[in-house]
Design a protein around this motif. Structure first.
Motif, PDB file in Angstrom:
ATOM      1  N   LEU A  89       3.074 -36.478  22.253  1.00  0.00           N
ATOM      2  CA  LEU A  89       3.575 -37.832  22.480  1.00  0.00           C
ATOM      3  C   LEU A  89       5.072 -37.927  22.183  1.00  0.00           C
ATOM      4  CD1 LEU A  89       0.673 -40.027  21.054  1.00  0.00           C
ATOM      5  CD2 LEU A  89       1.224 -39.562  23.453  1.00  0.00           C
ATOM      6  N   ILE A  90       5.528 -37.176  21.188  1.00  0.00           N
ATOM      7  CA  ILE A  90       6.962 -37.158  20.896  1.00  0.00           C
ATOM      8  C   ILE A  90       7.724 -36.498  22.044  1.00  0.00           C
ATOM      9  CG2 ILE A  90       8.709 -36.106  19.393  1.00  0.00           C
ATOM     10  CD1 ILE A  90       6.769 -36.629  17.051  1.00  0.00           C
ATOM     11  N   ILE A  91       7.153 -35.434  22.597  1.00  0.00           N
ATOM     12  CA  ILE A  91       7.773 -34.798  23.766  1.00  0.00           C
ATOM     13  C   ILE A  91       7.837 -35.776  24.932  1.00  0.00           C
ATOM     14  CG2 ILE A  91       7.468 -32.989  25.509  1.00  0.00           C
ATOM     15  CD1 ILE A  91       6.242 -31.255  23.265  1.00  0.00           C
ATOM     16  N   LEU A  92       6.726 -36.474  25.189  1.00  0.00           N
ATOM     17  CA  LEU A  92       6.699 -37.467  26.261  1.00  0.00           C
ATOM     18  C   LEU A  92       7.734 -38.559  26.035  1.00  0.00           C
ATOM     19  CD1 LEU A  92       5.358 -38.782  28.766  1.00  0.00           C
ATOM     20  CD2 LEU A  92       3.736 -39.869  27.186  1.00  0.00           C
ATOM     21  N   ALA A  93       7.843 -39.028  24.785  1.00  0.00           N
ATOM     22  CA  ALA A  93       8.777 -40.105  24.474  1.00  0.00           C
ATOM     23  C   ALA A  93      10.234 -39.675  24.596  1.00  0.00           C
ATOM     24  CB  ALA A  93       8.506 -40.623  23.062  1.00  0.00           C
ATOM     25  N   THR A  94      10.478 -38.370  24.601  1.00  0.00           N
ATOM     26  CA  THR A  94      11.845 -37.859  24.708  1.00  0.00           C
ATOM     27  C   THR A  94      12.328 -37.826  26.160  1.00  0.00           C
ATOM     28  OG1 THR A  94      11.460 -36.491  22.748  1.00  0.00           O
ATOM     29  CG2 THR A  94      13.345 -35.909  24.124  1.00  0.00           C
ATOM     30  N   ILE A  95      11.412 -37.735  27.108  1.00  0.00           N
ATOM     31  CA  ILE A  95      11.775 -37.567  28.516  1.00  0.00           C
ATOM     32  C   ILE A  95      12.670 -38.689  29.046  1.00  0.00           C
ATOM     33  CG2 ILE A  95      10.848 -37.429  30.872  1.00  0.00           C
ATOM     34  CD1 ILE A  95       8.457 -35.893  29.691  1.00  0.00           C
ATOM     35  N   TYR A 151      -0.482 -42.174  14.387  1.00  0.00           N
ATOM     36  CA  TYR A 151      -1.544 -41.377  14.995  1.00  0.00           C
ATOM     37  C   TYR A 151      -2.430 -42.204  15.929  1.00  0.00           C
ATOM     38  CZ  TYR A 151      -0.351 -37.513  11.926  1.00  0.00           C
ATOM     39  OH  TYR A 151       0.312 -36.486  11.299  1.00  0.00           O
ATOM     40  N   GLN A 152      -2.218 -43.502  15.956  1.00  0.00           N
ATOM     41  CA  GLN A 152      -2.991 -44.377  16.834  1.00  0.00           C
ATOM     42  C   GLN A 152      -2.217 -44.773  18.089  1.00  0.00           C
ATOM     43  OE1 GLN A 152      -3.854 -46.848  13.189  1.00  0.00           O
ATOM     44  NE2 GLN A 152      -5.818 -47.121  14.189  1.00  0.00           N
ATOM     45  N   ILE A 153      -1.085 -44.129  18.299  1.00  0.00           N
ATOM     46  CA  ILE A 153      -0.293 -44.373  19.506  1.00  0.00           C
ATOM     47  C   ILE A 153      -0.909 -43.615  20.678  1.00  0.00           C
ATOM     48  CG2 ILE A 153       1.957 -43.973  20.603  1.00  0.00           C
ATOM     49  CD1 ILE A 153       3.248 -44.304  17.887  1.00  0.00           C
ATOM     50  N   GLY A 154      -0.958 -44.256  21.843  1.00  0.00           N
ATOM     51  CA  GLY A 154      -1.382 -43.604  23.069  1.00  0.00           C
ATOM     52  C   GLY A 154      -0.190 -43.244  23.926  1.00  0.00           C
ATOM     53  N   TRP A 155      -0.467 -42.624  25.083  1.00  0.00           N
ATOM     54  CA  TRP A 155       0.660 -42.170  25.916  1.00  0.00           C
ATOM     55  C   TRP A 155       1.476 -43.322  26.477  1.00  0.00           C
ATOM     56  CZ3 TRP A 155       1.484 -43.267  31.051  1.00  0.00           C
ATOM     57  CH2 TRP A 155       0.413 -43.778  31.778  1.00  0.00           C
ATOM     58  N   LYS A 156       0.833 -44.450  26.778  1.00  0.00           N
ATOM     59  CA  LYS A 156       1.582 -45.601  27.292  1.00  0.00           C
ATOM     60  C   LYS A 156       2.519 -46.159  26.230  1.00  0.00           C
ATOM     61  CE  LYS A 156      -1.903 -47.064  30.674  1.00  0.00           C
ATOM     62  NZ  LYS A 156      -2.821 -48.149  31.098  1.00  0.00           N
ATOM     63  N   GLN A 157       2.032 -46.248  24.999  1.00  0.00           N
ATOM     64  CA  GLN A 157       2.870 -46.747  23.911  1.00  0.00           C
ATOM     65  C   GLN A 157       4.026 -45.797  23.625  1.00  0.00           C
ATOM     66  OE1 GLN A 157      -0.433 -46.562  23.837  1.00  0.00           O
ATOM     67  NE2 GLN A 157      -1.260 -48.583  23.305  1.00  0.00           N
ATOM     68  N   ALA A 158       3.731 -44.488  23.642  1.00  0.00           N
ATOM     69  CA  ALA A 158       4.784 -43.498  23.412  1.00  0.00           C
ATOM     70  C   ALA A 158       5.858 -43.581  24.497  1.00  0.00           C
ATOM     71  CB  ALA A 158       4.186 -42.096  23.367  1.00  0.00           C
ATOM     72  N   LEU A 159       5.441 -43.755  25.736  1.00  0.00           N
ATOM     73  CA  LEU A 159       6.394 -43.860  26.834  1.00  0.00           C
ATOM     74  C   LEU A 159       7.232 -45.122  26.703  1.00  0.00           C
ATOM     75  CD1 LEU A 159       7.339 -42.457  29.400  1.00  0.00           C
ATOM     76  CD2 LEU A 159       5.641 -43.776  30.686  1.00  0.00           C
ATOM     77  N   PHE A 160       6.612 -46.218  26.274  1.00  0.00           N
ATOM     78  CA  PHE A 160       7.348 -47.474  26.062  1.00  0.00           C
ATOM     79  C   PHE A 160       8.429 -47.288  24.990  1.00  0.00           C
ATOM     80  CE2 PHE A 160       7.789 -51.544  23.750  1.00  0.00           C
ATOM     81  CZ  PHE A 160       8.270 -52.332  24.779  1.00  0.00           C
TER      82      PHE A 160
END
Length: 266
Positions: free
Chosen positions: A87-93, A141-150
């Motif tokens: 999720l951190i990798i995704l949030a970095t994009i 740890y309760q973050i999903g991919w949509k939240q991480a992307l936001f």
């Protein structure tokens, strides 16, 4: 730069990199408001290296656990730490894409005290609103991919000076229902790949720059920014649940008002 300016700018970088008040704003302002010499690319590299070492040192156990879990995920093993790493990798994009597309434009047109004053006020008010309405229910740890992307998209906006990378990502985390500590931890962990990328790019520019490097100033900058950033992370994580974001909001609003007054009468 003089030794005093080197020390003060390294302290500013270390103290503001992880507080929601914008390190870029505070590093730009001394040259524009106080007339100090611009710190230059080599000093930027030094203080960012210090900040990177600080966040890696403070979260060394978490980073190691996520790294091992992330590598294990390629063998099919799933775990909360592996998911958090992905999720951190995704949030970095978004920051990588936004920075690649608009970095030169922003460097040329938006690194000014006028922009900093506006973003300081606007995103300070947004932080106040997010903190006031925050549900404070979940951890990172309760973050999903949509939240991480936001949160990642919010981080991308922080390329605009005065926004504050930590400020806008914590704001986004609070809007999604994270506790203050969880929003801060996720924001700080997100900073690692971003600072690594910034250091790589700035080092490339430094190597291509024919100006001589002041190694003593760089070493001093690394040490001071490391110590101040590490202390700042420790105290912020400990205090944020008790004091909330109000002190930082008030500071941002006062800073923005000061800048507007300074610009109006200068």
């Amino acid at each position: 730069m003089s030794a005093f300016e080197t020390i003060m700018l390294a302290l500013i970088q270390g103290l503001t990199e992880f507080l929601p008040i914008s390190s870029s704003a505070h590093l730009i302002l001394p040259s524009q408001v106080l007339g100090w010499q611009d710190q230059g690319i080599t000093f930027d590299v030094a203080v960012h290296v210090g900040s990177l070492l600080a966040v890696l040192g403070y979260f060394r156990k978490e980073v190691w656990s996520m790294l091992i879990a992330w590598l294990a995920s390629f063998t099919g093993k799933r775990s909360p730490d592996a998911l958090l790493a992905w999720l951190i990798i995704l949030a970095t994009i978004p920051a990588v894409l936004f920075g690649g597309l608009f970095k030169d434009l922003i460097e040329e047109y938006l690194r000014s005290a006028y922009v900093i004053a506006a973003t300081t006020l606007i995103f300070g008010a947004l932080l106040w609103w997010a903190d006031a309405q925050a549900k404070l229910l979940n951890d990172e740890y309760q973050i999903g991919w949509k939240q991480a992307l936001f949160i990642g998209i919010a981080q991308a906006v922080a390329i605009i000076p005065g926004t504050s990378r930590s400020g806008i990502t914590i704001t986004a985390g609070l809007m999604l229902g994270l506790t203050r500590e969880a929003a801060a931890r996720f924001s700080f962990l997100m900073s690692i790949p971003v600072i690594v990328g910034a250091c790589v790019l700035m080092t490339k520019d430094m190597v291509e720059n024919p100006v001589a490097v002041d190694w003593s100033a760089m070493a001093l900058g690394v040490v001071i920014s490391f110590v101040s950033a590490y202390s700042c992370i420790h105290l912020f994580i400990r205090w944020v649940s008790r004091v909330g974001m109000k002190p930082f909001v008030i500071y941002r609003l006062l800073l923005g008002a000061f800048l507007l007054g300074f610009l109006a009468f200068s």
